[in-house]
Design an enzyme around this catalytic site. Structure first.
Site, PDB file in Angstrom:
ATOM      1  N   GLU A 125      -8.155 -20.784 -15.859  1.00 26.22           N
ATOM      2  CA  GLU A 125      -8.580 -21.366 -14.582  1.00 26.22           C
ATOM      3  C   GLU A 125      -9.788 -22.253 -14.860  1.00 26.22           C
ATOM      4  O   GLU A 125     -10.780 -21.790 -15.431  1.00 26.22           O
ATOM      5  CB  GLU A 125      -8.958 -20.262 -13.598  1.00 26.22           C
ATOM      6  CG  GLU A 125      -9.249 -20.834 -12.214  1.00 26.22           C
ATOM      7  CD  GLU A 125     -10.254 -20.025 -11.399  1.00 26.22           C
ATOM      8  OE1 GLU A 125     -10.302 -20.212 -10.175  1.00 26.22           O
ATOM      9  OE2 GLU A 125     -11.018 -19.231 -11.985  1.00 26.22           O
ATOM     10  N   HIS A 143      -4.851 -16.931  -4.545  1.00 28.75           N
ATOM     11  CA  HIS A 143      -5.688 -16.039  -3.734  1.00 28.75           C
ATOM     12  C   HIS A 143      -6.996 -16.694  -3.288  1.00 28.75           C
ATOM     13  O   HIS A 143      -7.751 -16.085  -2.534  1.00 28.75           O
ATOM     14  CB  HIS A 143      -5.991 -14.775  -4.530  1.00 28.75           C
ATOM     15  CG  HIS A 143      -6.826 -15.060  -5.749  1.00 28.75           C
ATOM     16  ND1 HIS A 143      -6.367 -15.812  -6.811  1.00 28.75           N
ATOM     17  CD2 HIS A 143      -8.098 -14.729  -6.052  1.00 28.75           C
ATOM     18  CE1 HIS A 143      -7.317 -15.919  -7.699  1.00 28.75           C
ATOM     19  NE2 HIS A 143      -8.393 -15.268  -7.286  1.00 28.75           N
ATOM     20  N   ASP A 144      -7.274 -17.908  -3.773  1.00 27.89           N
ATOM     21  CA  ASP A 144      -8.507 -18.614  -3.388  1.00 27.89           C
ATOM     22  C   ASP A 144      -8.237 -19.771  -2.432  1.00 27.89           C
ATOM     23  O   ASP A 144      -9.187 -20.457  -2.021  1.00 27.89           O
ATOM     24  CB  ASP A 144      -9.200 -19.189  -4.632  1.00 27.89           C
ATOM     25  CG  ASP A 144      -9.733 -18.111  -5.555  1.00 27.89           C
ATOM     26  OD1 ASP A 144     -10.088 -17.026  -5.073  1.00 27.89           O
ATOM     27  OD2 ASP A 144      -9.775 -18.370  -6.777  1.00 27.89           O
ATOM     28  N   ASP A 151       0.855  -1.197   0.000  1.00 25.31           N
ATOM     29  CA  ASP A 151       0.000   0.000   0.000  1.00 25.31           C
ATOM     30  C   ASP A 151       0.887   1.243   0.000  1.00 25.31           C
ATOM     31  O   ASP A 151       1.624   1.471   0.952  1.00 25.31           O
ATOM     32  CB  ASP A 151      -0.888  -0.062   1.256  1.00 25.31           C
ATOM     33  CG  ASP A 151      -1.641   1.238   1.502  1.00 25.31           C
ATOM     34  OD1 ASP A 151      -1.822   2.020   0.543  1.00 25.31           O
ATOM     35  OD2 ASP A 151      -2.043   1.462   2.660  1.00 25.31           O
ATOM     36  N   ASP A 178      -1.822  -1.239  -3.754  1.00 26.71           N
ATOM     37  CA  ASP A 178      -2.087  -0.505  -4.999  1.00 26.71           C
ATOM     38  C   ASP A 178      -0.911  -0.653  -5.967  1.00 26.71           C
ATOM     39  O   ASP A 178       0.119  -1.250  -5.623  1.00 26.71           O
ATOM     40  CB  ASP A 178      -2.379   0.967  -4.692  1.00 26.71           C
ATOM     41  CG  ASP A 178      -1.351   1.559  -3.730  1.00 26.71           C
ATOM     42  OD1 ASP A 178      -0.148   1.318  -3.972  1.00 26.71           O
ATOM     43  OD2 ASP A 178      -1.745   2.204  -2.742  1.00 26.71           O
ATOM     44  N   ASP A 223      -5.395 -10.526 -15.397  1.00 26.63           N
ATOM     45  CA  ASP A 223      -6.495 -11.436 -15.103  1.00 26.63           C
ATOM     46  C   ASP A 223      -7.656 -11.057 -16.027  1.00 26.63           C
ATOM     47  O   ASP A 223      -8.075  -9.901 -16.076  1.00 26.63           O
ATOM     48  CB  ASP A 223      -6.904 -11.257 -13.637  1.00 26.63           C
ATOM     49  CG  ASP A 223      -7.272 -12.564 -12.970  1.00 26.63           C
ATOM     50  OD1 ASP A 223      -8.139 -13.257 -13.528  1.00 26.63           O
ATOM     51  OD2 ASP A 223      -6.718 -12.859 -11.901  1.00 26.63           O
ATOM     52  N   ASP A 257     -10.060 -16.248 -15.874  1.00 28.34           N
ATOM     53  CA  ASP A 257     -10.908 -16.623 -14.752  1.00 28.34           C
ATOM     54  C   ASP A 257     -12.018 -17.585 -15.211  1.00 28.34           C
ATOM     55  O   ASP A 257     -12.715 -17.298 -16.190  1.00 28.34           O
ATOM     56  CB  ASP A 257     -11.533 -15.330 -14.218  1.00 28.34           C
ATOM     57  CG  ASP A 257     -12.155 -15.466 -12.849  1.00 28.34           C
ATOM     58  OD1 ASP A 257     -11.416 -15.665 -11.880  1.00 28.34           O
ATOM     59  OD2 ASP A 257     -13.397 -15.361 -12.758  1.00 28.34           O
TER      60      ASP A 257
HETATM   61  C1  GLC Z   1     -12.251 -17.329  -9.793  1.00 30.82           C
HETATM   62  C2  GLC Z   1     -11.392 -16.406  -8.975  1.00 30.82           C
HETATM   63  C3  GLC Z   1     -12.082 -16.098  -7.695  1.00 30.82           C
HETATM   64  C4  GLC Z   1     -13.398 -15.418  -8.035  1.00 30.82           C
HETATM   65  C5  GLC Z   1     -14.233 -16.234  -9.008  1.00 30.82           C
HETATM   66  C6  GLC Z   1     -15.302 -15.400  -9.627  1.00 30.82           C
HETATM   67  O1  GLC Z   1     -12.406 -18.559  -9.185  1.00 30.82           O
HETATM   68  O2  GLC Z   1     -10.115 -16.952  -8.791  1.00 30.82           O
HETATM   69  O3  GLC Z   1     -11.308 -15.294  -6.836  1.00 30.82           O
HETATM   70  O4  GLC Z   1     -14.135 -15.205  -6.855  1.00 30.82           O
HETATM   71  O5  GLC Z   1     -13.473 -16.734 -10.076  1.00 30.82           O
HETATM   72  O6  GLC Z   1     -14.767 -14.450 -10.505  1.00 30.82           O
END
Ligand code: GLC
Length: 567
Positions: free
Chosen positions: A256, A328-329, A24, A32, A101, A197
């Site tokens: 993903e 991050h998930d 930050d 940021d 992303d 995504d």
């Molecule tokens: C993917 C992302 C996740 C998000 C979901 C909806 O799984 O990695 O963080 O909540 O898609 O966009």
């Protein structure tokens, strides 16, 4: 002998930044772009080739930016488009690349496309989303119904995630062309690739059948109607033709894909089919999950080894793997797959990295994993911020069918918030992340676990990651070698071989706190003279292995990599 080609994307290591939690610069408690800019030298020192940036686009932040209201601008929370241009330039100046992303299964409900679509039944953009008079009984990934009624027209719209993330209708060619145009715009601006995504949810069974409800619920998971659907490959091939074909530099792509099978992943990643470079599969991160992600099952090492090995063999010679233990998930990998107790955190974080990076495929380093960051001691509902976690808790509380204290314990182990605590730069109260109040609490262990103490300390997790990444860049066997799992049934040892015509690596890792002795089952043709082979990497920095192969004796969480030439 000429060295490996550094421009071959298969040799690259990717580092994921979740911008909200990275650094930050202005003291508002949220990371940021200028915070990232202050740390590009750190990334360069680590040695990574590519940065994947989780979304920084304009967003109401219902799902921390995975709900996008403008694909071609930066949210003021993160900075400006000029900051992003500067980040691209600074990364490029250091020989690194930037992957954005791409979240195009859905937009935000505040995206102008959806605002127009919902405005009337005959709006030209009506068909850009999924509208029906009657909802199906599909459950959303964030729990509760996947359809929400919109009062403007009295129809329902589909959202596989939150009600603020309506699904785009990829059947409509105008939608696809709008997405491709946006992607070309970013590539022309200097971006080097896309992490896509939930890209295996863009093609639905257009008849939208009812699904089987969960016991005791009106709704049920409907993945079979939208996972790797009938036109998924066609859409990605079209994207390739429209966006990636004919560009000078390789555009790095990773999709993903929750629920993807090996059979489908081969098709998605076979270079001859021109779809994607690689996919994120989920098999190995679902082994410890029961009916839902807060229903935890014990994880057995043989199952984890087998899941990874299945993908190694399944994609060998045809597709390409991505390699990850965290993002991050997912909760922190050292807490989930390693041992985050003070005695073993460092060695187990290094051992996890060694095993992951020495499988065949592209390794992904999630921010903070290179420091051995662990889960935080969350105890109360107020500790959590994540929409998935909070929706699940709210549903459980409303239904009254779950033991809430037990649920809180499971949340502390599995919540996505565990990945999202701020990166620990130093031991100061704001961890060097912020001068203000962080949006999510900093792990109190940052006084010991932080970049300031680790960078330059030969025994640190950070320096181990550096050596591991450097090994990949120097030694073609890391990228090119085939894979053979040894001892598949051993409950605590993870051992495997990587082999090209000219060289061979032997990796042996102890996934336990016990000293473990064993004899490696090396076939006569492989056994050769391993005893004389040099150690190229060890998790117990400065220690010599107790025994050379094939008779091994590994200390707690010790991992060792030996290399020998083949003739
Ligand atoms: C993917 C992302 C996740 C998000 C979901 C909806 O799984 O990695 O963080 O909540 O898609 O966009």
């Amino acid at each position: 002998m000429s060295g490996p080609d550094p421009q071959d994307w298969r040799r690259w290591v990717v580092y994921q930044i979740y911008p909200r939690s990275f650094a930050d610069s202005d003291g508002n408690g949220v990371g940021d772009l200028r915070g990232i800019l202050a740390h590009v030298d750190y990334l360069h020192e680590l040695g990574v080739d590519v940065v994947w940036l989780s979304p920084v686009f304009r967003s109401p932040m219902d799902d921390n930016g995975y709900d996008i209201s403008d694909y071609q601008d930066v949210d003021p929370l993160f900075g400006t488009l000029a900051d992003l241009d500067e980040l691209i330039a600074e990364l490029h100046a250091r020989g690194m690349k930037l992957v954005l992303d791409l979240v195009v299964n859905h937009t935000s409900d505040e995206h102008p496309w959806f605002i127009q679509s919902r405005s009337s039944r005959d709006n030209p953009r009506r068909d850009w989303y999924w509208w029906r008079d009657k909802p199906t009984n599909w459950e959303s990934h964030f729990f509760g119904p996947a359809w929400t009624r919109d009062d403007t027209t009295g129809q329902y719209y589909l959202h596989l995630f939150s009600a603020k993330q309506p699904d785009l209708n990829w059947e409509n060619p105008e939608v696809r062309q709008a997405v491709y145009a946006m992607m070309r715009w970013w590539l022309d601006r200097g971006v080097d690739g896309f992490r896509m995504d939930v890209i295996n949810m863009i093609s639905k069974d257009t008849s939208l059948p009812e699904t089987r409800p969960r016991p005791g619920s009106a709704y049920g998971p409907a993945g079979q109607y939208f996972t790797s659907g009938p036109r998924n490959h066609e859409f990605l091939q079209e994207m390739y033709r429209e966006v990636f074909a004919g560009r000078d530099a390789h555009v790095l792509t990773v999709g993903e894909m929750p629920g993807v099978t090996i059979r489908d992943a081969v098709l998605f990643t076979d270079p001859a089919r021109h779809e994607l470079d690689m996919v994120f599969q989920f098999q190995h991160v679902q082994l410890d999950i029961g009916a839902n992600k807060f229903d935890l099952l014990p994880l057995k090492l043989p199952d984890l080894k087998a899941a990874m090995a299945d993908w190694q063999h399944g994609l060998a010679g045809r597709g390409w793997n991505s390699l990850y233990f965290g993002n991050h998930d997912q909760p922190r990998s050292v807490s989930r797959f390693g041992d985050d107790s003070p005695a073993h955190r460092v060695a187990s974080a290094k051992t996890l990295a060694t095993v992951l990076h020495l499988h065949r495929g592209t390794p992904y380093v999630y921010q903070g994993d290179e420091l051995g960051m662990a889960n935080s001691p969350f105890t109360a509902l107020a500790d959590f911020r994540d929409i998935e976690t909070l929706s699940f808790y709210a549903g459980a509380e409303a239904r009254g069918d779950v033991d809430l204290p037990a649920l809180l314990l499971a949340m502390a182990r599995m919540s996505r918030d565990q990945a999202r605590t701020p990166v620990q730069w130093d031991a100061s109260p704001g961890a060097g992340f912020t001068t203000g109040t962080p949006w999510l609490a900093i792990n109190p262990d940052h006084t010991q676990v932080n970049a300031a103490v680790e960078v330059g300390d030969p025994g640190s997790v950070f320096e181990h990651y550096r050596r591991l990444i450097a090994l990949r860049h120097q030694d073609p066997v890391v990228t090119d070698g085939d894979f053979e799992l040894l001892l598949p049934d051993h409950p605590t040892i993870w051992a495997f071989l990587r082999r090209t015509a000219g060289a061979e690596l032997l990796v042996a890792a102890n996934f336990s706190a016990e000293v473990t002795a064993l004899r490696l089952p090396l076939a006569a043709s492989q056994a050769g003279d391993w005893a004389a082979a040099p150690v190229v990497l060890t998790s117990l920095t400065g220690e010599t292995p107790l025994q050379p192969p094939p008779d091994l004796k590994l200390r707690p969480w010790e991992s060792v990599v030996w290399r020998r030439a083949r003739s």
